[in-house]
Scaffold this motif. Sequence first.
Motif, PDB file in Angstrom:
ATOM      1  N   ASN A 281       0.949  -1.225   0.093  1.00  0.00           N
ATOM      2  CA  ASN A 281       0.184  -0.018  -0.198  1.00  0.00           C
ATOM      3  C   ASN A 281       0.954   1.346   0.103  1.00  0.00           C
ATOM      4  O   ASN A 281       1.502   1.606   0.915  1.00  0.00           O
ATOM      5  N   PRO A 282       0.824   2.322  -1.041  1.00  0.00           N
ATOM      6  CA  PRO A 282       1.710   3.327  -1.111  1.00  0.00           C
ATOM      7  C   PRO A 282       1.378   4.236  -0.178  1.00  0.00           C
ATOM      8  O   PRO A 282       2.313   5.019   0.232  1.00  0.00           O
ATOM      9  N   HIS A 283       0.241   4.145   0.558  1.00  0.00           N
ATOM     10  CA  HIS A 283      -0.074   5.157   1.527  1.00  0.00           C
ATOM     11  C   HIS A 283       0.377   4.911   2.951  1.00  0.00           C
ATOM     12  O   HIS A 283       0.398   5.673   3.912  1.00  0.00           O
ATOM     13  N   TRP A 284       1.090   3.678   3.177  1.00  0.00           N
ATOM     14  CA  TRP A 284       1.239   3.205   4.335  1.00  0.00           C
ATOM     15  C   TRP A 284       2.461   4.131   5.119  1.00  0.00           C
ATOM     16  O   TRP A 284       2.246   4.239   6.217  1.00  0.00           O
ATOM     17  N   THR A 285       3.314   4.638   4.101  1.00  0.00           N
ATOM     18  CA  THR A 285       3.994   5.796   4.923  1.00  0.00           C
ATOM     19  C   THR A 285       3.637   6.980   5.357  1.00  0.00           C
ATOM     20  O   THR A 285       3.939   7.393   6.549  1.00  0.00           O
ATOM     21  N   THR A 286       2.459   7.311   4.631  1.00  0.00           N
ATOM     22  CA  THR A 286       1.818   8.697   5.446  1.00  0.00           C
ATOM     23  C   THR A 286       1.003   8.093   6.602  1.00  0.00           C
ATOM     24  O   THR A 286       1.091   8.797   7.706  1.00  0.00           O
ATOM     25  N   THR A 287       0.484   7.065   6.562  1.00  0.00           N
ATOM     26  CA  THR A 287      -0.503   6.495   7.902  1.00  0.00           C
ATOM     27  C   THR A 287       0.655   6.356   9.030  1.00  0.00           C
ATOM     28  O   THR A 287       0.263   6.754   9.935  1.00  0.00           O
ATOM     29  N   LEU A 288       1.923   5.783   8.759  1.00  0.00           N
ATOM     30  CA  LEU A 288       2.939   5.645   9.799  1.00  0.00           C
ATOM     31  C   LEU A 288       3.264   7.055  10.404  1.00  0.00           C
ATOM     32  O   LEU A 288       3.608   6.991  11.487  1.00  0.00           O
ATOM     33  N   LYS A 289       3.434   8.155   9.514  1.00  0.00           N
ATOM     34  CA  LYS A 289       3.531   9.571   9.831  1.00  0.00           C
ATOM     35  C   LYS A 289       2.632  10.017  10.804  1.00  0.00           C
ATOM     36  O   LYS A 289       3.032  10.664  11.977  1.00  0.00           O
ATOM     37  N   THR A 290       1.478   9.789  10.380  1.00  0.00           N
ATOM     38  CA  THR A 290       0.057  10.019  11.344  1.00  0.00           C
ATOM     39  C   THR A 290       0.467   9.254  12.857  1.00  0.00           C
ATOM     40  O   THR A 290       0.238  10.148  13.995  1.00  0.00           O
ATOM     41  N   CYS A 291       0.733   8.133  12.763  1.00  0.00           N
ATOM     42  CA  CYS A 291       1.037   7.258  13.789  1.00  0.00           C
ATOM     43  C   CYS A 291       2.053   7.908  14.842  1.00  0.00           C
ATOM     44  O   CYS A 291       1.976   8.000  15.906  1.00  0.00           O
ATOM     45  N   CYS A 292       3.113   8.424  14.170  1.00  0.00           N
ATOM     46  CA  CYS A 292       4.193   9.049  14.862  1.00  0.00           C
ATOM     47  C   CYS A 292       3.864  10.212  15.624  1.00  0.00           C
ATOM     48  O   CYS A 292       4.363  10.617  16.781  1.00  0.00           O
ATOM     49  N   LYS A 293       3.058  11.011  14.991  1.00  0.00           N
ATOM     50  CA  LYS A 293       2.176  12.176  15.419  1.00  0.00           C
ATOM     51  C   LYS A 293       1.640  11.845  17.153  1.00  0.00           C
ATOM     52  O   LYS A 293       1.642  12.390  17.914  1.00  0.00           O
ATOM     53  N   THR A 294       0.652  10.685  16.665  1.00  0.00           N
ATOM     54  CA  THR A 294       0.028  10.310  17.706  1.00  0.00           C
ATOM     55  C   THR A 294       0.814   9.817  18.945  1.00  0.00           C
ATOM     56  O   THR A 294       0.512  10.142  19.879  1.00  0.00           O
ATOM     57  N   VAL A 295       1.926   9.084  18.473  1.00  0.00           N
ATOM     58  CA  VAL A 295       2.933   8.779  19.662  1.00  0.00           C
ATOM     59  C   VAL A 295       3.375   9.862  20.202  1.00  0.00           C
ATOM     60  O   VAL A 295       3.532   9.908  21.658  1.00  0.00           O
ATOM     61  N   ALA A 296       3.908  11.026  19.634  1.00  0.00           N
ATOM     62  CA  ALA A 296       4.493  12.188  20.302  1.00  0.00           C
ATOM     63  C   ALA A 296       3.574  12.757  21.123  1.00  0.00           C
ATOM     64  O   ALA A 296       3.772  13.222  22.352  1.00  0.00           O
ATOM     65  N   ARG A 297       2.195  13.043  20.689  1.00  0.00           N
ATOM     66  CA  ARG A 297       1.224  13.578  21.629  1.00  0.00           C
ATOM     67  C   ARG A 297       0.876  12.407  22.734  1.00  0.00           C
ATOM     68  O   ARG A 297       1.074  13.044  24.112  1.00  0.00           O
TER      69      ARG A 297
END
Length: 984
Positions: free
Chosen positions: A94-110
């Motif tokens: 899935n080419p969008h997976w990288t974007t999804t993972l970036k969103t995940c990283c923001k969630t983690v930081a918060r």
Amino acid sequence: MEQKFKKSDLLDALEAIKVSGSFASFSNMAGVSCNPSIFVRGIGMIKTPLAEDQARQLIRQARQAPYGRRCDTIVDTSVRNTWELDATQFEFLNPHWTTTLKTCCKTVARGLGITSPVSAELYKMLVYEKGAMFKAHTDTEKIPGMFGTLVICLPSPHEGGDLVLKHRGEKKVFKTSEIQPSLACWYSDVLHEVLPVTSGYRWVLTYNLAVSPELPRPSAGLVRDENRVLRHTLRRWLEQRKRHGAGDQAEADHFYYLLDHEYTEASISLRGLKTTDLARLQCLRAISAELEFDVFLAVLEKEEMGETAYDYNDYRGRGGYGWYDEDEDEDGNKSWHELDEVLDRSASILKLVDLDGHTLRTDMPIDGAHICDSTLQNEDPFEDPSDQGERDYEPYMGNSGPSATHWYRTTVAVLVARDAVNTFLLGGSTLRSSEAQTLLQYYAKQCLEPKTRATGLQMIRRLAPLAWKPPQYYAQTPSQNRAIVLTILETILQLHEYALFGDVLAILRHLKDDDDACAGLFTLINAAAGIGSLQFERIDNSLLECLTSRPVGNWKQPMTVLCPVPGSDIEVWAATEVVKVCLQTCQKTGVGERDGVAAVFLIRQYQDWDYLKANLLPILNEKVAASGFMLGALQEMVKYAAEGVFNLAECLQTYKKLAKQIVNTLNIAEDKSVFSPVRLSPVRLADFFGDCIRFGWDDISAHLGLNIASQATRIPAPQLGGFWIPFIEHLLQTLKDADVPLSTPRYQDIACAIFEVFLDKFVGKEPTPNTSLRRPRVDCSCSDCVWLNEFLESSDQSVGNFPVAKARRRHLHNMLDGVHADVTHLTERHGSPYTLVVTKTFKENEIAKKKWSKRFDAAKQVFAKLGEVQLRALLGDEYDKITGMEHLRLRYRSRASLVSKQAQSEVSRTQPVLGSQQQQARVLAPLLMSQSGLQQNAGQPGSSMGLPGVGALGFGGAAGALPQVAGTKRKAQTQRVDLTEDSE
Ligand SMILES: O=C(O)CCC(=O)C(=O)O
Ligand SMILES: [Fe+2]
């Protein structure tokens, strides 16, 4: 040289903490485009949710996951039992997976409270089959800058496999089985484990979380700079306090810190805090574990009362348009009135709680004048009142200017130096007992920490007498209160503070009526003895006092829960001390059936038959008049004898001998106290008849039956409903159980005698209506009252006019109300002075009739409850008369004649007419004239009957005033002397 502590430093240090992060965080990934479309080499695309066959294929490609122990990486399936695939074995299509993972990283930081950018590097794919788990561990650093782990839980049905994370006593559980896809992340220094999967497959991706390696490494521990500064500042405060002592230079012992958000009294607790407030308080809490200060939360309130500017609206309101009680703006809000001058100002802590939200104080006055000094923000903690405060406004009242009261509320954290905590908590005002109780709980907790134990105990010693002063014992609900009492006692016992234990128990001795508290106490003792650390000889006297403060009958429950180990010191104490004191107490007067039961129970439990013969029998021989006590003890003895514990033959012999004496001395009328459920229960007397039948003691039951039937007329009214009617009910059952016909003359005699006296004293005759216009005098000799009394006593005046001024009218009014005169009084507002018009009424007739009807109905209910068939057998020929109660009615023969009599009376006006009181009162009240001066309500029966099930009907009054009927012959007893005129 240490830098000097400044309040502002503390504020800055607190304000620097901005992010609320936790040591671990979970998030639902629903809504995020997140199917990674995983392609596994050797298998191909993996479909979601994961199916059994593909799960098995994945496992075939995987290897047993190792784990790191010190420098090694080892496989041990008792620690970690998981299948893993390396990142090289699969990819995401899935080419969008990288974007999804970036969103995940923001969630983690918060979630973890990290301000710098976070990156996630794929590490493994894990498959947990049934039984797979990973025991508690912390993660090792695998890449530069790594600070934590991210787990993405992919869709795959499973049960179990919970992720459990712990840090500094806090624990979080994440159920991957419930939410998929989802993510979880935590700092590397967080201890975590995966519980065994119980079914299905748990399927996750793990990522190493990192920040740029040059940046300080975030961690769950308090290594963040902000916290260091805060800790440092707090330490300076506390050290400076120590250095300066209590002198002028002394540092404040507490500070208020205004929270960013407002909280209500109901929501205030650490758990309820929002964002930055939470972050700051979590830091404070962590630091207070190391340093000598405590943190609380509080709702503060300030009240200001003062004069406001004159308001034109008020004037208009009064003048032209009527009176406005409330002045409200268009939205219905009370409008704001600026205080020109504050006349009165006070501040208080409305509610003080610990971080768990347990209330410590309420409505505790504080020094409002110095509140700014104690506030870290160095400002009036109460916000601009014009949009915050509640307000109350009193308009211009003529003799004073308009005034207003404003209340302002705010929520704060309170930091208190530990050496000042007690003073702070006890400050303000005298403690209410409920407050002392809540504080006791707080100090009981403190006792469990070695550091604060000494103070905790000292405070318990000090607060206990305040908490349980006799009248305030029930300041809280008994059960809440009992729980507190028991917590405190348990703590004290745990700490082996026996002297204090005795002191607290001494305070509690007045808790005579709280048997559950007493039983709870004995349960505690039993548990403590079970642990084996109890020095019983140091508390035995206190426990004995606790028992002796209540009736012997109430010892059974605590002594039952005690159940000591045979041969233990507790058992020896019970067998000697407790039994001895019990028997001593039984020798006193006023003992009842429960005491007899308890005494025998204790002897059975701790002594034997010989002991009973030697020690209890002499007491029983002395106590023939206390039939309740005797019957309780004797029946309990026979019960144990039947179980084989006591000698049955000797028991029965004793029972029979004493039973004869009981019957011989039985005096129903005089011994009021025996026939009350406290002394003797109706069921036990019925059982006594049962025993006589069982053991063939016919002469005894005959004698007892005769005694009851012949003395029935002398039964005091309250004992009818309280004892004898329930007795009949139980007797019915006893006879049925023993197969004795209800029509047996002995029992018929008893029942008829009791019911006749019941009808006579409880229901009574239907009251004869009063027809006289004469009313009792008022007790005053002023000229107005002389005049009033003339009217009241007159037998032909029904309306009296009293044209007198207001004060005199009020006097007459009060005097009439004082004697509850059967009149109305109204002021006729014309002429000068106005006239008080007093009109004689016949309301009392209605009231008396209503009361009688209620009693009549209650009696009907009693008969209905006993059942017609049974009652017919039991009452024989008397059944119709007794249950019909017609002879009690005033006019039961001809209801038809009533109407004509009524008409007749309207003509004659002077003749008293008897009939339905309500009708009579309504039709004839203003017209009736009569010479009769008798009060028809005198000697009303039925009062204070305590009849079970009909109590709500509210029988009140003085049955004791009843004229007693002399005589002993049952059939002659139905007539009672009646003071009222009876036309029959
Ligand atoms: O499977 C999980 O959720 C956690 C795995 C884990 O703790 C680890 O790989 O270190
Ligand atoms: Fe781990």
